[in-house]
Write an enzyme that holds these catalytic residues in place. Structure first.
Site, PDB file in Angstrom:
ATOM      1  N   TYR A 220       7.686  -6.865  -0.054  1.00 53.77           N
ATOM      2  CA  TYR A 220       6.681  -6.585   0.970  1.00 53.77           C
ATOM      3  C   TYR A 220       5.283  -7.103   0.683  1.00 53.77           C
ATOM      4  CZ  TYR A 220       3.254  -3.903   3.625  1.00 53.77           C
ATOM      5  OH  TYR A 220       2.187  -3.554   4.394  1.00 53.77           O
TER       6      TYR A 220
ATOM      7  N   ASN B 203      -6.517  -4.946 -10.846  1.00 52.27           N
ATOM      8  CA  ASN B 203      -5.392  -4.666  -9.957  1.00 52.27           C
ATOM      9  C   ASN B 203      -4.358  -3.923 -10.783  1.00 52.27           C
ATOM     10  OD1 ASN B 203      -2.813  -6.726  -8.357  1.00 52.27           O
ATOM     11  ND2 ASN B 203      -3.307  -4.590  -8.075  1.00 52.27           N
ATOM     12  N   GLY B 204      -4.059  -2.702 -10.380  1.00 50.27           N
ATOM     13  CA  GLY B 204      -3.078  -1.906 -11.119  1.00 50.27           C
ATOM     14  C   GLY B 204      -3.528  -0.479 -11.189  1.00 50.27           C
TER      15      GLY B 204
ATOM     16  N   SER C  89       5.946  -8.914   8.161  1.00 51.72           N
ATOM     17  CA  SER C  89       6.546  -9.012   6.828  1.00 51.72           C
ATOM     18  C   SER C  89       8.064  -9.198   6.863  1.00 51.72           C
ATOM     19  CB  SER C  89       6.160  -7.782   6.003  1.00 51.72           C
ATOM     20  OG  SER C  89       6.424  -6.605   6.738  1.00 51.72           O
TER      21      SER C  89
ATOM     22  N   GLY D 272      -5.647  -5.657   0.104  1.00 46.77           N
ATOM     23  CA  GLY D 272      -6.577  -4.529   0.093  1.00 46.77           C
ATOM     24  C   GLY D 272      -7.636  -4.705   1.152  1.00 46.77           C
TER      25      GLY D 272
ATOM     26  N   CYS E 159      -4.340  -4.036  -5.219  1.00 48.18           N
ATOM     27  CA  CYS E 159      -5.552  -4.786  -4.943  1.00 48.18           C
ATOM     28  C   CYS E 159      -5.313  -6.273  -5.101  1.00 48.18           C
ATOM     29  CB  CYS E 159      -6.650  -4.358  -5.903  1.00 48.18           C
ATOM     30  SG  CYS E 159      -6.965  -2.590  -5.827  1.00 48.18           S
TER      31      CYS E 159
HETATM   32  P1  AMP Z   1       6.915   3.991   6.798  1.00 40.22           P
HETATM   33  O1  AMP Z   1       6.473   4.120   8.200  1.00 40.22           O
HETATM   34  O2  AMP Z   1       6.170   4.914   5.882  1.00 40.22           O
HETATM   35  O3  AMP Z   1       8.408   4.106   6.611  1.00 40.22           O
HETATM   36  O4  AMP Z   1       6.475   2.562   6.320  1.00 40.22           O
HETATM   37  C1  AMP Z   1       7.326   1.468   6.372  1.00 40.22           C
HETATM   38  C2  AMP Z   1       6.586   0.286   6.905  1.00 40.22           C
HETATM   39  O5  AMP Z   1       5.398   0.044   6.143  1.00 40.22           O
HETATM   40  C3  AMP Z   1       7.394  -0.975   6.857  1.00 40.22           C
HETATM   41  O6  AMP Z   1       7.203  -1.613   8.103  1.00 40.22           O
HETATM   42  C4  AMP Z   1       6.808  -1.806   5.730  1.00 40.22           C
HETATM   43  O7  AMP Z   1       6.710  -3.162   6.097  1.00 40.22           O
HETATM   44  C5  AMP Z   1       5.441  -1.201   5.490  1.00 40.22           C
HETATM   45  N1  AMP Z   1       5.136  -0.895   4.079  1.00 40.22           N
HETATM   46  C6  AMP Z   1       5.976  -0.686   3.050  1.00 40.22           C
HETATM   47  N2  AMP Z   1       5.312  -0.395   1.914  1.00 40.22           N
HETATM   48  C7  AMP Z   1       3.992  -0.414   2.226  1.00 40.22           C
HETATM   49  C8  AMP Z   1       2.774  -0.194   1.502  1.00 40.22           C
HETATM   50  N3  AMP Z   1       2.775   0.147   0.206  1.00 40.22           N
HETATM   51  N4  AMP Z   1       1.612  -0.334   2.158  1.00 40.22           N
HETATM   52  C9  AMP Z   1       1.591  -0.628   3.461  1.00 40.22           C
HETATM   53  N5  AMP Z   1       2.688  -0.823   4.208  1.00 40.22           N
HETATM   54  C10 AMP Z   1       3.882  -0.721   3.610  1.00 40.22           C
END
Ligand code: AMP
Length: 465
Positions: free
Chosen positions: A254, A113-114, A295, A41, A14
């Site tokens: 990230y 947050n946590g 990102s 969030g 958050c």
């Molecule tokens: P995935 O498709 O599950 O492998 O998600 C990887 C992608 O999600 C990458 O493009 C990351 O930039 C992004 N990502 C990594 N961790 C998170 C997170 N906790 N919440 C949202 N996006 C994420």
């Protein structure tokens, strides 16, 4: 996490933001701060404001842009305010748990947050005092414990000091009473929280980018284990537990915005170094470097700078689609990816493409991106990741999913390469990641990469099996 389904891995990443200062329209500054922290969030948002006599709250489901209108903000009068953007992963009755947490006693508003992987101590305390806990999530239980102390006549600092040992987990908290605002961080400081100054007042924010956004000046981080109270008489600080700072390294990988500063390091610079180290460890023969926006852009810049391979934006992101993780079901996530990214064929056709992302979690995004680039007749597709394999779930409020959903928990690198359909796949090494931060490993929680959890997660692991 939802009280009805206390699944520890369904945490919340958050954003919290607070302002204290006479002559300031605190809630309006908080609104701006929350807008800047929207990336942390998107499920719900709320602001509580205090004017010395009462606390008023407005909260609702959705983005900051949707939750507030002028009449709502106009009602949030007063010189102090806190706000919260909630990131939840579990779907369902989420807006029920929108923050700040308040109650009919109206002594305290709380923004958290946590995540507390275990609430045993806290629940035990509440039960022993005859306070209901049914349906209350970790944040709501924290609020009940603190409000219990306040109702018994304790001052805010004394209430926090008493309840603090019950909070066994991860928390960057903002607490608002009618006339004071407190910021508190757990002893490990796993989630960030910074202090700034603005027009004779004080501002508290999950990330420094939001202090910039309100025209403030960053002073310092709230120290792990520290309570900082803003009141009529200025700021005072009490160290409640010895500092054992271990910021979640995923903030650098990230979560945080590149224009924020964490542990004295600009996130953008660290991400460029992640990409530069990735290039040193895994140079690939490519004609073009393509970042997965947004990102991975700094990492791709770092990779390009070291290899001399030009960077080009062969994937375009729809800025109005939010982070795909908030879609709970796998099929929806997949359609989310299609909606979110569109290739630019001219950048990719007949080229050896090195695509860079900051992380692979479930593997969904990587697989779809490789297919998308191949459909544009790229000659080769190399997938590069500016962090190590995510092998372990997170319990501290950032939503990495159950272990069996993590592709790197089930498969080795070669198998993942095959599964995503790339010509090659390479991850940054753990050491390369740490080196990129310019800080020692001991400053970080690296749990999703290492499986080492600084805050005990026994209860959480039991649930996961
Ligand atoms: P995935 O498709 O599950 O492998 O998600 C990887 C992608 O999600 C990458 O493009 C990351 O930039 C992004 N990502 C990594 N961790 C998170 C997170 N906790 N919440 C949202 N996006 C994420």
């Amino acid at each position: 996490m939802d009280g009805e389904h206390p699944s520890p891995y369904l945490g919340e990443k958050c954003g919290v933001f607070g302002v204290f200062g006479h002559g300031l329209e605190a809630a309006r500054l908080v609104h701006t701060g929350l807008w800047t922290l929207q990336h942390r969030g998107q499920e719900s948002s709320g602001i509580s404001a205090a004017d010395g006599r009462q606390i008023r709250t407005h909260k609702g489901a959705g983005l900051v842009a949707h939750v507030y209108d002028e009449p709502a903000l106009a009602k949030l009068t007063g010189h102090a305010a806190i706000g919260h953007n909630r990131y939840s992963t579990s779907g369902g009755s989420s807006s029920v748990h929108a923050q700040p947490v308040i109650s009919s006693q109206n002594l305290l508003a709380l923004a958290h947050n946590g995540n507390l992987p275990s609430t045993a101590a806290l629940t035990g305390f509440l039960v022993s005092r005859g306070i209901a806990t049914a349906g209350a999530n970790d944040s709501e239980q924290m609020h009940r414990a603190l409000e219990h102390e306040l109702a018994a006549g304790a001052a805010l600092d004394a209430a926090i000091a008493r309840a603090f040992p019950l909070f066994t987990g991860v928390f960057s908290l903002l607490l608002l009473t009618r006339n004071e605002l407190a910021a508190v961080r757990d002893a490990h400081g796993i989630r960030p929280l910074s202090i700034g100054k603005v027009d004779g007042g004080y501002v508290f924010s999950s990330e420094t980018c939001a202090i910039d956004a309100v025209g403030g000046t960053v002073i310092r981080d709230v120290r792990p284990g520290e309570m900082v109270i803003a009141s009529e008489s200025g700021l005072r600080s009490v160290q409640l537990a010895p500092e054992q700072g271990r910021l979640d390294i995923f903030e650098f990988i990230y979560f945080a915005r590149p224009d924020s500063v964490l542990l004295g390091r600009r996130v953008n610079e660290v991400r460029k170094r992640l990409g530069a180290n990735l290039a040193r460890e895994h140079p690939v023969p490519a004609d073009v470097i393509v970042p997965v926006p947004d990102s991975a852009i700094p990492a791709a810049q770092g990779y390009s700078a070291v290899t001399g391979i030009p960077l080009d934006f062969g994937l375009l992101k729809n800025r109005y689609i939010h982070r795909t993780f908030i879609r709970p079901a796998q099929n929806l996530r997949e359609s989310g990816v299609r909606l979110k990214l569109n290739p630019i064929p001219e950048v990719l056709r007949d080229r050896r493409v090195a695509v860079i992302d900051d992380s692979i979690v479930r593997g969904t995004t990587a697989r779809r991106i490789v297919a998308m680039i191949r459909a544009c007749q790229a000659r080769e597709v190399h997938f590069l990741v500016s962090s190590p394999p995510v092998r372990f779930p997170d319990y501290y409020g950032i939503d990495t999913p159950k272990r069996e959903e993590l592709v790197a928990a089930r498969m080795g690198v070669e198998e993942i390469r095959d599964a995503i359909g790339a010509d090659s796949l390479a991850y940054l090494s753990y050491e390369g990641m740490i080196e990129s931060t310019g800080l020692p490993e001991s400053k970080f929680s690296t749990s999703c990469f290492s499986g080492v959890y600084p805050v005990p997660v026994a209860a959480a692991q039991e649930v996961l099996g």
